[in-house]
Design a protein around this motif. Structure first.
Motif, PDB file in Angstrom:
ATOM      1  N   MET A  50       7.000   5.644   3.428  1.00  0.00           N
ATOM      2  CA  MET A  50       5.776   5.666   4.211  1.00  0.00           C
ATOM      3  C   MET A  50       6.021   5.075   5.598  1.00  0.00           C
ATOM      4  SD  MET A  50       2.111   4.080   3.168  1.00  0.00           S
ATOM      5  CE  MET A  50       0.910   3.569   4.378  1.00  0.00           C
TER       6      MET A  50
ATOM      7  N   ARG B 263       5.608   6.998   9.228  1.00  0.00           N
ATOM      8  CA  ARG B 263       4.768   6.529  10.318  1.00  0.00           C
ATOM      9  C   ARG B 263       5.595   6.324  11.578  1.00  0.00           C
ATOM     10  NH1 ARG B 263      -0.056   2.613   8.010  1.00  0.00           N
ATOM     11  NH2 ARG B 263      -0.995   4.217   6.698  1.00  0.00           N
TER      12      ARG B 263
ATOM     13  N   ASN C 105      -0.908   9.944   4.606  1.00  0.00           N
ATOM     14  CA  ASN C 105       0.237   9.219   5.161  1.00  0.00           C
ATOM     15  C   ASN C 105       1.128  10.108   6.027  1.00  0.00           C
ATOM     16  OD1 ASN C 105      -0.439   6.813   3.903  1.00  0.00           O
ATOM     17  ND2 ASN C 105       0.743   7.294   2.062  1.00  0.00           N
TER      18      ASN C 105
ATOM     19  N   SER D 152      -2.708   5.857  13.640  1.00  0.00           N
ATOM     20  CA  SER D 152      -2.345   5.983  12.224  1.00  0.00           C
ATOM     21  C   SER D 152      -3.388   5.398  11.278  1.00  0.00           C
ATOM     22  CB  SER D 152      -0.986   5.328  11.962  1.00  0.00           C
ATOM     23  OG  SER D 152      -1.015   3.946  12.271  1.00  0.00           O
TER      24      SER D 152
END
Length: 245
Positions: free
Chosen positions: A1, A5, A47, A41
């Protein structure tokens, strides 16, 4: 994850280096009408990026509604072109118009308040499984109540969603994956819940946000690049992305 990002942050930085505007937009494509809001975000619906990436995570993500809608799934080139704006952040897509059962991708609702109403635990839930899989007016997903009259996106005469055939085709790409997919990388129009204007010839002109990154097209030999300022209308399935750990 974290790596995903970081990748998205790098993508946003790239947009800035290329001179793409990240400020408020002059024409509403989403609510709130701020590119920074959707690219931040903390406001992503998955995600894997913002709502306008049109990310499919599960079969239950598709919510059944009814009424008039624009179908942009087949848009991109030919008689249904998607012309990308000079700043690379939107595409003007010609789409067909229909009036029947249609499906909203829950992760791609471009009105934040309506999205939060729809994913609430006492409504559809985050994955959409709390709402009926077929059109049922009495138990329709909250987003269905906003699809007409410019209630979802101000000024829209009709909203872009999917028809039953397109929904089934995309659902069949979810593992174990029946339909083949063509992996692509670059810009694509994320047209789910995009605002549209009706035209005199019975079609719609839809203003679709553009996402830059990995995406897939249904079909083995689909064309990722259409030439000139044309971009395909597409969606993204992270489970079929070989670059995702």
């Amino acid at each position: 994850m974290k790596s995903m990002r970081a990748s998205m942050l790098a993508c946003c930085l790239l947009w800035g280096l290329l001179g793409f505007s990240t400020g408020a937009l002059s024409q509403s494509r989403f609510v709130p009408n701020s590119q920074e809001f959707w690219d931040f975000s903390m406001n992503w619906t998955t995600n894997y990026g913002p709502a306008y990436r049109d990310t499919v995570l599960a079969r239950s993500n598709f919510l059944a509604c009814s009424g008039q809608f624009a179908l942009c799934f087949h848009s991109g080139g030919g008689t249904l072109p998607c012309h990308m704006s000079k700043d690379g952040r939107s595409a003007n897509c010609t789409c067909t118009v229909h009036n029947s059962t249609n499906y909203v991708l829950i992760t791609a609702i471009l009105n934040r308040d309506v999205y939060e109403q729809t994913v609430a635990d006492d409504a559809c839930g985050a994955d959409g499984s709390g709402c009926p899989p077929t059109d049922n007016t009495a138990a329709a997903a909250p987003v269905c109540r906003y699809l007409d009259g410019g209630k979802l996106i101000p000024g829209a005469q009709v909203i872009s969603t999917y028809d039953p055939d397109v929904t089934s085709a995309i659902q069949d790409t979810i593992p174990p994956g029946i339909n083949p997919l063509t992996p692509c990388n670059g810009p694509f129009a994320g047209c789910m819940t995009a605002p549209c204007k009706l035209t005199k010839d019975g079609q719609a002109q839809c203003t679709c946000p553009v996402f830059w990154g990995n995406f897939q097209l249904v079909g083995k030999d689909a064309a990722c690049s259409l030439g000139g300022d044309l971009v395909p209308s597409a969606s993204y399935n992270p489970s079929r992305d070989s670059s995702v750990p």
